[in-house]
Design a protein around this motif. Structure first.
Motif, mmCIF file in Angstrom:
data_model
loop_
_atom_site.group_PDB
_atom_site.id
_atom_site.type_symbol
_atom_site.label_atom_id
_atom_site.label_comp_id
_atom_site.label_asym_id
_atom_site.label_seq_id
_atom_site.Cartn_x
_atom_site.Cartn_y
_atom_site.Cartn_z
ATOM 1 N N ASP A 16 2.162 -6.562 5.584
ATOM 2 C CA ASP A 16 1.651 -7.823 6.392
ATOM 3 C C ASP A 16 0.813 -8.630 5.614
ATOM 4 O O ASP A 16 0.781 -9.854 5.521
ATOM 5 C CB ASP A 16 0.647 -7.326 7.423
ATOM 6 N N ILE A 17 -0.312 -7.959 4.952
ATOM 7 C CA ILE A 17 -1.511 -8.638 4.258
ATOM 8 C C ILE A 17 -1.135 -9.207 3.015
ATOM 9 O O ILE A 17 -1.394 -10.377 2.472
ATOM 10 C CB ILE A 17 -2.722 -7.703 4.144
ATOM 11 N N ALA A 18 -0.149 -8.373 2.232
ATOM 12 C CA ALA A 18 0.391 -9.044 0.946
ATOM 13 C C ALA A 18 1.326 -10.368 1.209
ATOM 14 O O ALA A 18 1.148 -11.292 0.584
ATOM 15 C CB ALA A 18 1.082 -7.891 0.195
ATOM 16 N N GLU A 42 -6.814 -13.953 -1.095
ATOM 17 C CA GLU A 42 -6.715 -12.580 -1.539
ATOM 18 C C GLU A 42 -7.767 -11.755 -0.583
ATOM 19 O O GLU A 42 -8.724 -11.034 -1.006
ATOM 20 C CB GLU A 42 -7.661 -12.449 -2.766
ATOM 21 N N LEU A 43 -7.194 -11.637 0.810
ATOM 22 C CA LEU A 43 -7.983 -10.792 1.676
ATOM 23 C C LEU A 43 -7.736 -9.498 1.518
ATOM 24 O O LEU A 43 -6.487 -9.064 0.960
ATOM 25 C CB LEU A 43 -7.193 -11.063 3.066
ATOM 26 N N THR A 44 -8.735 -8.645 1.506
ATOM 27 C CA THR A 44 -8.853 -7.335 1.548
ATOM 28 C C THR A 44 -8.237 -6.543 2.717
ATOM 29 O O THR A 44 -8.467 -7.123 3.777
ATOM 30 C CB THR A 44 -9.908 -6.443 0.954
ATOM 31 N N VAL A 45 -7.230 -5.510 2.682
ATOM 32 C CA VAL A 45 -6.878 -4.682 3.886
ATOM 33 C C VAL A 45 -7.569 -3.498 4.124
ATOM 34 O O VAL A 45 -7.264 -2.716 2.902
ATOM 35 C CB VAL A 45 -5.405 -4.803 4.368
ATOM 36 N N PHE A 46 -8.425 -3.245 5.220
ATOM 37 C CA PHE A 46 -9.012 -1.937 5.312
ATOM 38 C C PHE A 46 -8.116 -1.218 6.379
ATOM 39 O O PHE A 46 -7.635 -1.705 7.521
ATOM 40 C CB PHE A 46 -10.217 -2.343 6.040
ATOM 41 N N VAL A 47 -7.888 -0.072 5.885
ATOM 42 C CA VAL A 47 -6.790 0.934 6.890
ATOM 43 C C VAL A 47 -7.521 2.123 7.164
ATOM 44 O O VAL A 47 -7.994 2.759 5.875
ATOM 45 C CB VAL A 47 -5.360 1.248 5.987
ATOM 46 N N ASN A 48 -7.631 2.503 8.344
ATOM 47 C CA ASN A 48 -8.148 3.815 8.769
ATOM 48 C C ASN A 48 -7.234 5.009 8.426
ATOM 49 O O ASN A 48 -5.814 4.929 8.918
ATOM 50 C CB ASN A 48 -8.216 3.835 10.492
ATOM 51 N N ILE A 49 -7.737 5.808 7.982
ATOM 52 C CA ILE A 49 -7.217 7.089 7.602
ATOM 53 C C ILE A 49 -7.663 8.144 8.287
ATOM 54 O O ILE A 49 -8.618 8.537 8.000
ATOM 55 C CB ILE A 49 -7.020 7.445 5.891
ATOM 56 N N SER A 50 -6.749 9.199 8.861
ATOM 57 C CA SER A 50 -7.245 10.438 9.733
ATOM 58 C C SER A 50 -7.439 11.454 8.663
ATOM 59 O O SER A 50 -6.868 11.241 7.732
ATOM 60 C CB SER A 50 -6.115 10.556 10.776
ATOM 61 N N PRO A 51 -8.261 12.321 8.947
ATOM 62 C CA PRO A 51 -8.500 13.442 8.309
ATOM 63 C C PRO A 51 -7.434 14.217 7.905
ATOM 64 O O PRO A 51 -7.289 14.625 6.684
ATOM 65 C CB PRO A 51 -9.442 14.535 9.299
ATOM 66 N N ALA A 106 -1.732 -5.979 -4.506
ATOM 67 C CA ALA A 106 -2.728 -5.458 -5.473
ATOM 68 C C ALA A 106 -3.572 -4.279 -5.016
ATOM 69 O O ALA A 106 -4.330 -4.256 -3.852
ATOM 70 C CB ALA A 106 -3.599 -6.562 -6.070
ATOM 71 N N PRO A 107 -3.699 -2.998 -5.916
ATOM 72 C CA PRO A 107 -4.325 -1.997 -5.246
ATOM 73 C C PRO A 107 -5.896 -2.133 -4.893
ATOM 74 O O PRO A 107 -6.402 -1.849 -4.046
ATOM 75 C CB PRO A 107 -4.478 -0.944 -6.489
ATOM 76 N N GLU A 108 -6.510 -3.277 -5.722
ATOM 77 C CA GLU A 108 -7.679 -3.706 -5.388
ATOM 78 C C GLU A 108 -8.066 -4.364 -3.898
ATOM 79 O O GLU A 108 -9.141 -4.488 -3.452
ATOM 80 C CB GLU A 108 -8.246 -4.548 -6.459
ATOM 81 N N LEU A 109 -6.870 -4.789 -3.265
ATOM 82 C CA LEU A 109 -6.990 -5.257 -2.149
ATOM 83 C C LEU A 109 -6.768 -4.301 -0.924
ATOM 84 O O LEU A 109 -6.777 -4.771 0.185
ATOM 85 C CB LEU A 109 -5.878 -6.380 -2.082
ATOM 86 N N LEU A 110 -6.471 -3.177 -1.312
ATOM 87 C CA LEU A 110 -6.441 -1.822 -0.172
ATOM 88 C C LEU A 110 -7.896 -1.312 -0.003
ATOM 89 O O LEU A 110 -8.266 -0.624 -1.292
ATOM 90 C CB LEU A 110 -5.108 -1.140 -0.540
ATOM 91 N N GLU A 111 -8.427 -1.035 0.978
ATOM 92 C CA GLU A 111 -9.591 -0.219 1.234
ATOM 93 C C GLU A 111 -9.278 0.686 2.167
ATOM 94 O O GLU A 111 -9.025 0.314 3.364
ATOM 95 C CB GLU A 111 -10.883 -1.293 1.495
ATOM 96 N N LEU A 112 -9.567 1.911 1.967
ATOM 97 C CA LEU A 112 -8.967 3.046 2.948
ATOM 98 C C LEU A 112 -10.406 3.295 3.541
ATOM 99 O O LEU A 112 -11.511 3.417 2.930
ATOM 100 C CB LEU A 112 -8.783 4.377 2.190
ATOM 101 N N GLU A 113 -10.290 3.605 5.025
ATOM 102 C CA GLU A 113 -11.623 3.849 5.797
ATOM 103 C C GLU A 113 -11.505 5.411 6.360
ATOM 104 O O GLU A 113 -10.532 5.840 6.697
ATOM 105 C CB GLU A 113 -11.870 3.119 7.007
ATOM 106 N N VAL A 114 -12.304 6.186 5.732
ATOM 107 C CA VAL A 114 -12.399 7.562 6.096
ATOM 108 C C VAL A 114 -13.998 7.860 6.792
ATOM 109 O O VAL A 114 -14.707 7.252 6.370
ATOM 110 C CB VAL A 114 -12.057 8.412 4.878
ATOM 111 N N THR A 115 -13.908 8.729 7.455
ATOM 112 C CA THR A 115 -15.351 9.315 7.828
ATOM 113 C C THR A 115 -15.883 10.320 7.210
ATOM 114 O O THR A 115 -15.277 11.014 6.155
ATOM 115 C CB THR A 115 -15.176 9.723 9.344
ATOM 116 N N GLU A 116 -17.283 10.351 7.269
ATOM 117 C CA GLU A 116 -18.075 11.210 6.680
ATOM 118 C C GLU A 116 -17.414 12.721 6.585
ATOM 119 O O GLU A 116 -17.571 13.451 5.562
ATOM 120 C CB GLU A 116 -19.427 11.162 7.192
ATOM 121 N N ASN A 117 -17.332 13.144 7.945
ATOM 122 C CA ASN A 117 -16.890 14.420 8.115
ATOM 123 C C ASN A 117 -15.569 14.606 7.228
ATOM 124 O O ASN A 117 -15.582 16.161 7.019
ATOM 125 C CB ASN A 117 -16.669 14.782 9.727
ATOM 126 N N VAL A 118 -14.853 13.922 7.155
ATOM 127 C CA VAL A 118 -13.470 14.164 6.201
ATOM 128 C C VAL A 118 -14.093 14.470 4.859
ATOM 129 O O VAL A 118 -13.430 15.474 4.483
ATOM 130 C CB VAL A 118 -12.680 12.950 6.025
#
Ligand code: C2E
Ligand code: MG
Ligand code: MG
Ligand code: MG
Length: 282
Positions: free
Chosen positions: A101-103, A112-121, A143-155
């Motif tokens: 979608d964002i590409a 050049e929006l970055t897309v943030f994606v939530n990643i489960s543990p 572009a890899p630089e435009l992907l940002e994965l969101e993970v929680t501290e506990n992971v």
């Protein structure tokens, strides 16, 4: 994870033992069908730069378009999907969809929006996760630089050695990582220094009363100051009032996200919303 269970309470089979609850069984089956029939949608919520007010990225947030119940929020099915392992298939689909979608959106709008994606543990710890990321990038040409994965501290805290290794491999791919809901898990200052990450997202619970709770204000200021010393950028989550936005900006928070600026929306609404200048005036 503790975070998801604590905050995303779902109501369909609350208080009942999952194994003997028929609603649980029904929903698990329905989720299976949802995965097969691709009943999921990804909505996007813009994240803006605090000082300029310009949109820098969007967070991908999954919804379930249920055939009879309508649009279901993630808090109502992600916890179950975590328990059953179905989150792996859902998360993989979201990752591919969001990158594609964002590409495409970036190409269409020369942005050049970055897309943030939530990643489960479960997804993060799974063997093959790195190939999944690689595939999403290749298929979308994002572009890899435009992907940002969101993970929680506990992971990151549990099974730390392997988690750090995975983070290193993600970084080597050029993909970025943000710690989501920061401050709600087992925050260790030492691991923040050691982890190859890019951002921390300060949890909404600290932002909500930042203007009249000096304790939370101090925590937020501490997180921002510490993060900056470690070379990390900071996102304030759940910004709902101009006062909160101003407070965060004055404390040096780099990015802001919240209903004050934009709600999560379907991809098709993204351009109209941005173009209409509904951007927060500063
Ligand atoms: P999150 O990753 O912390 O996402 C932010 C949540 O806060 C979103 O809720 C968003 O709509 C909401 N939010 C944003 N700004 C405001 C605000 O100003 N006020 C308030 N009250 N809320 C705000 P949403 O979309 O219901 O998602 C809830 C959670 O579900 C997410 O929290 C995330 O943990 C999980 N989630 C969503 N999509 C995915 C996904 O694709 N994979 C996984 N594993 N989890 C997901
Ligand atoms: Mg998130
Ligand atoms: Mg969050
Ligand atoms: Mg959250």
């Amino acid at each position: 994870d503790a975070k998801a269970e604590g905050r995303n309470t779902w109501h369909w089979f609350e208080g009942l033992s999952p194994t003997i609850n028929s609603e649980y069984v029904t929903m698990r089956r329905e989720l299976m069908e949802a995965i097969e029939q691709q009943q999921f949608e990804v909505h996007y919520q813009p994240i803006i730069a605090a000082t300029s007010g310009r949109i820098r990225g969007v967070e991908a947030l999954v919804r379930w378009r249920h055939p009879s119940r309508g649009l279901i929020a993630p808090g109502q099915f992600i916890p179950l999907a975590e328990q059953t392992g179905q989150i792996v298939a859902i998360g993989q689909w979201v990752l591919q969809r969001a990158c594609a979608d964002i590409a495409t959106w970036n190409r269409q709008h020369s942005q050049e929006l970055t897309v943030f994606v939530n990643i489960s543990p479960l997804q993060f710890r799974r063997y093959g996760f790195l190939q999944e990321i690689q595939r999403a990038l290749e298929e979308s040409q994002l572009a890899p630089e435009l992907l940002e994965l969101e993970v929680t501290e506990n992971v990151l805290m549990s099974g730390t050695g392997r988690a750090i290794e995975t983070l290193g491999e993600i970084r080597d791919m050029g993909v970025r990582v943000a710690i989501d809901d920061f401050g709600t898990g087992y925050s260790s200052l030492r691991y923040l220094r050691e982890l190859p990450i890019n951002k921390v997202k300060v949890d909404r619970s600290f932002i909500t009363d930042i203007t009249d709770n000096s304790g939370n204000a101090a925590i937020v200021q501490g997180i921002i100051t510490m993060a900056h010393h470690l070379g990390l950028r900071v996102v304030g989550e759940g910004v709902e009032t101009p006062e909160q936005a101003q407070d965060l900006e004055q404390r040096g928070c780099d990015f802001l996200q919240g209903f004050l600026f934009y709600r999560p929306m379907p991809l098709a609404d993204l351009h109209p919303a941005i173009a209409s200048g509904k951007r927060h005036a500063r």
